[in-house]
Design a protein around this motif. Structure first.
Motif, short mmCIF file in Angstrom:
data_model
loop_
_atom_site.label_atom_id
_atom_site.label_comp_id
_atom_site.label_asym_id
_atom_site.label_seq_id
_atom_site.Cartn_x
_atom_site.Cartn_y
_atom_site.Cartn_z
N GLU A 34 28.81 26.41 29.92
CA GLU A 34 29.38 25.11 30.26
C GLU A 34 29.79 25.12 31.74
O GLU A 34 29.95 26.18 32.34
CB GLU A 34 30.62 24.82 29.39
CG GLU A 34 30.27 24.46 27.98
CD GLU A 34 31.46 23.90 27.21
OE1 GLU A 34 32.60 23.90 27.71
OE2 GLU A 34 31.23 23.45 26.06
N SER A 78 33.61 27.43 13.45
CA SER A 78 34.65 26.51 13.03
C SER A 78 34.41 25.19 13.76
O SER A 78 34.69 25.08 14.96
CB SER A 78 36.04 27.05 13.36
OG SER A 78 37.04 26.12 12.99
N ASP A 80 32.95 22.73 16.03
CA ASP A 80 32.08 22.82 17.21
C ASP A 80 32.29 24.08 18.03
O ASP A 80 31.75 24.21 19.13
CB ASP A 80 32.29 21.59 18.10
CG ASP A 80 31.73 20.32 17.47
OD1 ASP A 80 30.82 20.43 16.62
OD2 ASP A 80 32.21 19.22 17.81
N LEU A 81 33.08 25.02 17.52
CA LEU A 81 33.30 26.29 18.21
C LEU A 81 32.71 27.43 17.38
O LEU A 81 32.71 27.38 16.15
CB LEU A 81 34.79 26.57 18.42
CG LEU A 81 35.51 25.67 19.41
CD1 LEU A 81 36.99 26.03 19.43
CD2 LEU A 81 34.92 25.79 20.81
N LEU A 83 32.15 31.98 17.50
CA LEU A 83 32.33 33.28 18.14
C LEU A 83 31.08 34.10 17.84
O LEU A 83 30.75 34.33 16.67
CB LEU A 83 33.57 33.99 17.58
CG LEU A 83 33.80 35.41 18.09
CD1 LEU A 83 34.12 35.42 19.59
CD2 LEU A 83 34.92 36.08 17.30
N VAL A 98 32.65 33.00 23.16
CA VAL A 98 33.04 31.77 22.48
C VAL A 98 32.07 30.71 22.98
O VAL A 98 31.87 30.55 24.19
CB VAL A 98 34.49 31.37 22.80
CG1 VAL A 98 34.82 30.01 22.19
CG2 VAL A 98 35.45 32.44 22.30
N ARG A 100 30.35 26.59 22.38
CA ARG A 100 30.71 25.26 21.88
C ARG A 100 29.45 24.42 21.70
O ARG A 100 28.55 24.42 22.54
CB ARG A 100 31.64 24.57 22.87
CG ARG A 100 32.12 23.23 22.40
CD ARG A 100 33.12 22.50 23.29
NE ARG A 100 33.49 23.12 24.53
CZ ARG A 100 34.75 23.42 24.89
NH1 ARG A 100 35.75 23.19 24.07
NH2 ARG A 100 34.99 23.94 26.07
N ARG A 101 29.45 23.68 20.58
CA ARG A 101 28.35 22.74 20.33
C ARG A 101 28.47 21.58 21.32
O ARG A 101 29.54 21.02 21.52
CB ARG A 101 28.41 22.21 18.90
CG ARG A 101 27.19 21.41 18.51
CD ARG A 101 27.27 20.77 17.12
NE ARG A 101 28.20 21.38 16.20
CZ ARG A 101 27.85 22.19 15.19
NH1 ARG A 101 26.58 22.49 15.00
NH2 ARG A 101 28.76 22.69 14.38
N TRP A 107 24.06 24.57 21.96
CA TRP A 107 25.25 25.39 22.14
C TRP A 107 25.27 26.00 23.53
O TRP A 107 24.22 26.39 24.06
CB TRP A 107 25.28 26.51 21.11
CG TRP A 107 25.44 26.03 19.71
CD1 TRP A 107 24.45 25.55 18.88
CD2 TRP A 107 26.65 25.95 18.96
NE1 TRP A 107 24.99 25.18 17.68
CE2 TRP A 107 26.34 25.43 17.69
CE3 TRP A 107 27.97 26.29 19.23
CZ2 TRP A 107 27.30 25.23 16.70
CZ3 TRP A 107 28.93 26.10 18.24
CH2 TRP A 107 28.59 25.57 17.00
N ARG A 109 27.83 28.69 26.21
CA ARG A 109 28.96 29.63 26.30
C ARG A 109 30.12 28.98 27.05
O ARG A 109 29.93 28.34 28.08
CB ARG A 109 28.52 30.90 27.02
CG ARG A 109 27.59 31.73 26.17
CD ARG A 109 27.13 32.98 26.88
NE ARG A 109 26.40 33.83 25.94
CZ ARG A 109 25.84 34.96 26.28
NH1 ARG A 109 25.90 35.40 27.52
NH2 ARG A 109 25.20 35.68 25.37
N VAL A 110 31.33 29.22 26.54
CA VAL A 110 32.56 28.76 27.18
C VAL A 110 33.31 29.97 27.76
O VAL A 110 33.79 29.93 28.88
CB VAL A 110 33.47 28.03 26.17
CG1 VAL A 110 34.75 27.57 26.81
CG2 VAL A 110 32.73 26.88 25.52
#
Length: 121
Positions: A34, A78, A80-81, A83, A98, A100-101, A107, A109-110
């Motif tokens: 991201e 969980s 939109d997140l 691991l 971590v 995120r969708r 997806w 990476r954050v």
């Protein structure tokens, strides 16, 4: 932005990372993150933001050996997140991200912890 394959499930990010790293594609690697992502690399430091992550890989990739694919551990999701993690082939600990969708269903990476270092002791 180059027209690279997107991660349609969290586990795809590991495979795409290895493919792009071995192709020495710093821009393609940065696209796996991201815009405001944080990567704990190089060891002991943090690289913040997609542009900084791309710059880091532009500098590092020419000096790095080929990356070997690593089998991902089960992903925890969980909403939109998620691991994701892999045990490095060299047995040095673990890697974890971590992710995120995105609105398009892909997806990114954050947070990226590519190397866990054992505490001194």
């Amino acid at each position: 932005m180059t027209d690279n394959e997107k991660a349609l499930k969290p586990e795809d990010l590991t495979r795409l990372f290895v493919e792009r790293a071995n192709a020495k594609d710093a821009e393609g690697l940065a696209q796996l993150y991201e815009e405001d992502a944080v990567m704990a690399y190089p060891p002991g430091r943090q690289t913040v933001g997609r542009a900084a992550i791309q710059k880091l890989w532009e500098e590092a990739l020419p000096h790095m050996p080929a990356f070997a694919p690593e089998e991902p551990l089960p992903t925890l999701i969980s909403g939109d997140l998620a691991l994701t993690s892999t045990p490095p082939k060299d047995g040095s600990g673990a890697r974890a991200q971590v992710v995120r969708r995105q609105p398009d269903g892909s997806w990114l990476r954050v947070l990226d912890q590519p190397e866990f270092q054992k505490p001194a002791g």
